[in-house]
Design a protein around this motif. Structure first.
Motif, PDB file in Angstrom:
ATOM      1  N   GLN A  59     -10.428   1.366   0.157  1.00  0.00           N
ATOM      2  CA  GLN A  59      -9.767   2.083   1.238  1.00  0.00           C
ATOM      3  C   GLN A  59     -10.102   1.443   2.581  1.00  0.00           C
ATOM      4  N   THR A  60      -9.123   1.424   3.470  1.00  0.00           N
ATOM      5  CA  THR A  60      -9.366   0.959   4.833  1.00  0.00           C
ATOM      6  C   THR A  60     -10.057   2.078   5.617  1.00  0.00           C
ATOM      7  N   ASP A  61     -10.290   1.824   6.890  1.00  0.00           N
ATOM      8  CA  ASP A  61     -10.875   2.854   7.759  1.00  0.00           C
ATOM      9  C   ASP A  61      -9.819   3.776   8.350  1.00  0.00           C
ATOM     10  N   GLU A  62      -8.546   3.493   8.094  1.00  0.00           N
ATOM     11  CA  GLU A  62      -7.460   4.269   8.680  1.00  0.00           C
ATOM     12  C   GLU A  62      -7.071   5.436   7.784  1.00  0.00           C
ATOM     13  N   ARG A  63      -6.876   6.597   8.406  1.00  0.00           N
ATOM     14  CA  ARG A  63      -6.426   7.764   7.659  1.00  0.00           C
ATOM     15  C   ARG A  63      -5.040   7.507   7.083  1.00  0.00           C
ATOM     16  N   ALA A  64      -4.800   7.996   5.898  1.00  0.00           N
ATOM     17  CA  ALA A  64      -3.509   7.784   5.244  1.00  0.00           C
ATOM     18  C   ALA A  64      -2.400   8.494   5.997  1.00  0.00           C
ATOM     19  N   ASP A  65      -1.271   7.827   6.111  1.00  0.00           N
ATOM     20  CA  ASP A  65      -0.088   8.391   6.753  1.00  0.00           C
ATOM     21  C   ASP A  65       0.624   9.304   5.764  1.00  0.00           C
ATOM     22  N   ALA A  66       0.850  10.529   6.171  1.00  0.00           N
ATOM     23  CA  ALA A  66       1.505  11.489   5.267  1.00  0.00           C
ATOM     24  C   ALA A  66       2.925  11.064   4.925  1.00  0.00           C
ATOM     25  N   ASP A  67       3.538  10.236   5.753  1.00  0.00           N
ATOM     26  CA  ASP A  67       4.924   9.821   5.527  1.00  0.00           C
ATOM     27  C   ASP A  67       5.037   8.423   4.914  1.00  0.00           C
ATOM     28  N   ARG A  68       3.921   7.886   4.373  1.00  0.00           N
ATOM     29  CA  ARG A  68       3.985   6.550   3.811  1.00  0.00           C
ATOM     30  C   ARG A  68       4.962   6.517   2.636  1.00  0.00           C
ATOM     31  N   PRO A  69       5.696   5.410   2.450  1.00  0.00           N
ATOM     32  CA  PRO A  69       6.651   5.332   1.339  1.00  0.00           C
ATOM     33  C   PRO A  69       5.924   5.283  -0.001  1.00  0.00           C
ATOM     34  N   GLU A  70       6.599   5.660  -1.059  1.00  0.00           N
ATOM     35  CA  GLU A  70       6.051   5.502  -2.409  1.00  0.00           C
ATOM     36  C   GLU A  70       7.193   5.188  -3.359  1.00  0.00           C
ATOM     37  N   ASN A  71       6.905   4.329  -4.331  1.00  0.00           N
ATOM     38  CA  ASN A  71       7.987   3.799  -5.168  1.00  0.00           C
ATOM     39  C   ASN A  71       7.868   4.174  -6.637  1.00  0.00           C
ATOM     40  N   LEU A  72       7.135   5.246  -6.942  1.00  0.00           N
ATOM     41  CA  LEU A  72       6.974   5.598  -8.351  1.00  0.00           C
ATOM     42  C   LEU A  72       8.296   6.034  -8.968  1.00  0.00           C
ATOM     43  N   TRP A  73       9.010   6.919  -8.286  1.00  0.00           N
ATOM     44  CA  TRP A  73      10.221   7.495  -8.857  1.00  0.00           C
ATOM     45  C   TRP A  73      11.495   6.811  -8.370  1.00  0.00           C
ATOM     46  N   ARG A  74      11.420   6.175  -7.217  1.00  0.00           N
ATOM     47  CA  ARG A  74      12.591   5.501  -6.655  1.00  0.00           C
ATOM     48  C   ARG A  74      12.102   4.308  -5.847  1.00  0.00           C
ATOM     49  N   PRO A  75      12.911   3.277  -5.708  1.00  0.00           N
ATOM     50  CA  PRO A  75      12.447   2.093  -4.963  1.00  0.00           C
ATOM     51  C   PRO A  75      12.234   2.400  -3.490  1.00  0.00           C
ATOM     52  N   ALA A  76      11.154   1.869  -2.932  1.00  0.00           N
ATOM     53  CA  ALA A  76      10.886   2.045  -1.506  1.00  0.00           C
ATOM     54  C   ALA A  76      11.805   1.178  -0.662  1.00  0.00           C
ATOM     55  N   ASP A  77      12.449   0.188  -1.294  1.00  0.00           N
ATOM     56  CA  ASP A  77      13.369  -0.707  -0.589  1.00  0.00           C
ATOM     57  C   ASP A  77      14.783  -0.525  -1.130  1.00  0.00           C
ATOM     58  N   GLY A  78      15.197   0.725  -1.213  1.00  0.00           N
ATOM     59  CA  GLY A  78      16.533   1.037  -1.684  1.00  0.00           C
ATOM     60  C   GLY A  78      17.587   0.652  -0.665  1.00  0.00           C
ATOM     61  N   PRO A  79      18.862   1.010  -0.905  1.00  0.00           N
ATOM     62  CA  PRO A  79      19.956   0.633  -0.004  1.00  0.00           C
ATOM     63  C   PRO A  79      19.653   1.046   1.430  1.00  0.00           C
ATOM     64  N   GLY A  80      19.793   0.095   2.333  1.00  0.00           N
ATOM     65  CA  GLY A  80      19.538   0.390   3.741  1.00  0.00           C
ATOM     66  C   GLY A  80      18.071   0.479   4.104  1.00  0.00           C
ATOM     67  N   GLY A  81      17.198   0.246   3.119  1.00  0.00           N
ATOM     68  CA  GLY A  81      15.767   0.366   3.356  1.00  0.00           C
ATOM     69  C   GLY A  81      15.161  -0.919   3.869  1.00  0.00           C
ATOM     70  N   ARG A  82      13.851  -0.922   3.980  1.00  0.00           N
ATOM     71  CA  ARG A  82      13.107  -2.054   4.510  1.00  0.00           C
ATOM     72  C   ARG A  82      12.866  -3.105   3.438  1.00  0.00           C
TER      73      ARG A  82
END
Length: 346
Positions: free
Chosen positions: A270-293
């Motif tokens: 773990q880094t020293d930075e608190r986790a962002d509650a809005d961080r992307p996750e790709n378990l169920w759907r791609p984090a880089d879907g249409p129009g995504g990053r």
């Protein structure tokens, strides 16, 4: 030692090609004029990877595919042969995971991550063999991990899947040997790599996840994958001194490593930075879907990642790597004895 003859237009399939090691591997194959089929779920990353392949002299085929679905994987394999002809190399690389203590991972989450990370390799291997065996030619490269031999806390899904891949691959290899097949399968055991997984894997950690040093850039891993595809008869390749040390250290003193990782394994991942509650996750759907990053090949740890690995260069030469492995075993033993002495002095 003569280098193997490379086809003028080698056909290569790379799963997990939208980012990380898969993305870097696709680039390298493209640089030698290969036809590269790019499999992943995220269309944004796949399209960007295809542009890179074409810019580097290869031909790209984008195939949005969930590797957990065997029908989708087989359909992708048929599409590759329809577009490019026989498959020469199949690289199994796609994965998903969860960063969390085992007791905080739901049953469906565990199932899904295992289906992608373990059964995705099974499905890819099945599809590759179905198309390679009739031609009695081809190479399958499994992108493994040091964590497939030495487990760490907070990654039970990933470690379990990588252990399973090793066992599965060994079984398939012996069957191919029994058949006298010229189709080869090999595993490339990777160290910590600076990829997008630390930005998009589902995490329940209080701080942002990070790879454990030393960390290598995806290009180090990609060079190893391409070399393994050219020389697939070796059972496996160990990439990075840390991989060799972890595997050999686990053979020497697994119980001591358990205690060491119990003390250090939480903070070091773990880094020293608190986790962002809005961080992307790709378990169920791609984090880089249409129009995504587009996450690209590199993760966010460029400043602390190595572009070269002397041990990875040695791994391309069997005689030298044997000597390096012996040295790593001595070093791992010394380090573990030092840890034991510190523990006894507390």
């Amino acid at each position: 030692m003569s280098r193997p003859r490379r086809p003028a237009a080698q056909t290569v399939v790379v799963t997990g090609a939208s980012a990380g090691v898969g993305r870097a591997t696709a680039r390298l194959f493209a640089e030698r004029g290969a036809h590269v089929a790019l499999l992943a779920r995220g269309r944004t990353g796949l399209d960007a990877a295809a542009a890179e392949v074409e810019a580097r002299g290869g031909r790209a085929l984008v195939l949005p595919t969930d590797v957990a679905d065997p029908d989708q994987v087989e359909a992708a394999a048929r599409a590759v042969e329809d577009a490019f002809g026989g498959i020469d190399v199949w690289v199994n690389n796609a994965f998903s995971s969860v960063f969390a203590p085992f007791t905080e991972i739901g049953a469906e989450e565990y199932r899904r991550a295992t289906e992608v990370t373990y059964l995705g390799f099974v499905n890819g291997t099945r599809a590759a063999l179905r198309h390679m065996l009739p031609r009695d030619a081809g190479a399958i490269v499994q992108v493994g991990s040091a964590l497939g031999s030495r487990s760490v806390p907070l990654q039970s899904v990933y470690c379990g899947a990588k252990h399973a891949i090793n066992g599965f691959t060994s079984s398939v290899r012996t069957e191919l040997l029994h058949q006298g097949s010229r189709v080869a399968v090999t595993v490339v055991q990777m160290p910590a790599v600076n990829t997008a997984q630390f930005s998009w894997v589902l995490s329940r950690l209080p701080r942002n996840p990070r790879p454990v040093a030393p960390v290598y850039q995806p290009e180090v891993a990609a060079r190893a994958v391409v070399h393994a595809a050219d020389h697939p008869r070796r059972k496996q390749y160990y990439i990075g001194f840390s991989t060799v040390a972890a595997i050999l250290g686990n053979r020497v003193a697994p119980a001591l490593l358990d205690r060491y990782l119990a003390r250090t394994g939480y903070d070091s991942q773990q880094t020293d930075e608190r986790a962002d509650a809005d961080r992307p996750e790709n378990l169920w759907r791609p984090a880089d879907g249409p129009g995504g990053r587009d996450f690209g090949a590199h993760g966010v740890f460029d400043g602390s990642s190595h572009l070269r690995s002397p041990q990875a260069a040695l791994a391309r030469h069997p005689a030298l790597v044997s000597a390096a492995s012996a040295a790593a075993g001595v070093a791992a033993g010394a380090a573990l004895r030092a840890v034991r002495r510190r523990g006894q002095g507390r």
